[in-house]
Design a protein around this motif. Sequence first.
Motif, short mmCIF file in Angstrom:
data_model
loop_
_atom_site.label_atom_id
_atom_site.label_comp_id
_atom_site.label_asym_id
_atom_site.label_seq_id
_atom_site.Cartn_x
_atom_site.Cartn_y
_atom_site.Cartn_z
N VAL A 95 0.86 -1.19 0.00
CA VAL A 95 0.00 0.00 0.00
C VAL A 95 0.89 1.23 0.00
O VAL A 95 1.83 1.33 0.80
N VAL A 96 0.58 2.17 -0.88
CA VAL A 96 1.31 3.44 -0.96
C VAL A 96 0.28 4.56 -0.82
O VAL A 96 -0.73 4.57 -1.54
N ILE A 97 0.50 5.50 0.09
CA ILE A 97 -0.45 6.60 0.28
C ILE A 97 0.27 7.95 0.20
O ILE A 97 1.48 8.06 0.41
N TYR A 98 -0.54 8.95 -0.09
CA TYR A 98 -0.08 10.35 -0.12
C TYR A 98 -1.23 11.20 0.42
O TYR A 98 -2.39 10.99 0.06
N ILE A 99 -0.92 12.14 1.31
CA ILE A 99 -1.91 13.07 1.83
C ILE A 99 -1.29 14.46 1.89
O ILE A 99 -0.12 14.61 2.29
N ARG A 100 -2.06 15.48 1.49
CA ARG A 100 -1.56 16.85 1.56
C ARG A 100 -2.67 17.77 2.07
O ARG A 100 -3.84 17.64 1.69
N ALA A 101 -2.31 18.70 2.95
CA ALA A 101 -3.26 19.68 3.47
C ALA A 101 -2.52 20.98 3.78
O ALA A 101 -1.30 20.98 4.01
N GLU A 102 -3.27 22.08 3.78
CA GLU A 102 -2.69 23.39 4.07
C GLU A 102 -2.72 23.68 5.55
O GLU A 102 -3.69 23.34 6.25
N LEU A 103 -1.67 24.32 6.05
CA LEU A 103 -1.55 24.70 7.45
C LEU A 103 -1.82 26.18 7.63
O LEU A 103 -1.76 26.96 6.69
N ASP A 104 -2.08 26.57 8.88
CA ASP A 104 -2.04 27.99 9.22
C ASP A 104 -0.65 28.51 8.90
O ASP A 104 0.36 27.86 9.19
N ALA A 105 -0.58 29.71 8.30
CA ALA A 105 0.69 30.23 7.80
C ALA A 105 1.76 30.29 8.88
O ALA A 105 2.92 29.94 8.64
N GLU A 106 1.39 30.70 10.09
CA GLU A 106 2.40 30.90 11.12
C GLU A 106 2.86 29.59 11.76
O GLU A 106 3.79 29.58 12.55
N MET A 107 2.21 28.47 11.42
CA MET A 107 2.53 27.21 12.07
C MET A 107 3.36 26.28 11.20
O MET A 107 3.63 25.15 11.58
#
Length: 205
Positions: free
Chosen positions: A95-107
């Motif tokens: 199994v190969v996975i990829y996940i991407r999400a945006e963070l709060d800029a200052e964090m």
Amino acid sequence: MEGLPETFLHALGELRRASPRAEAHVAEVPAPSKLAPYAVALRAEVQTPSVSSLGSHPASRLRPQPADPEILATGRFILLHDPAGQQAWGGAFRVVIYIRAELDAEMGNDPLLGSVAWTWLCDSLAQHGVEYSHAGGTATRILSESFGSMENRQPSNDVELRASWSPTGPRFGSHLQAWADMVCSFAGLPPLPDGVIALPHIRRS
């Protein structure tokens, strides 16, 4: 479907019977052809506003929304199968996975983000009773800044998780459900299962 190994047909059936979270809009996408003799790939998006009326089938097609929704998190799930097995996998499936999400800029510079993401992945797999071995992966923080004609764009901070592991049991659907839960949690959607650590500072607006 003709000519597919029985072991891979079983795995496909398990994936079809899986019940990922409704907020993760899952669809099949073209699978890579060079990593293994047999492969299936799925894509997931978590959008806002959340849309839960995509039908009862767990692998509903992504549908266009009346307004332009914001994508909070995206993910990719690939199941690879080599009947002869591969030494690096320790078995015939991977199994190969990829996940991407945006963070709060200052964090974006939180030094604990990567280690927490990996711990959360392991805990999420455990929550779904996933049987696996040979796990590995990377968590990456990405800062994007724009210049020239694009300088009006706000800087963005993203987190990416790339991981893989080898299933050691017949319950392939549990791998899919654990991944879908991870995509939702990266998007900041509550609630989390008991015992799962939340990623810090994920953007929720």
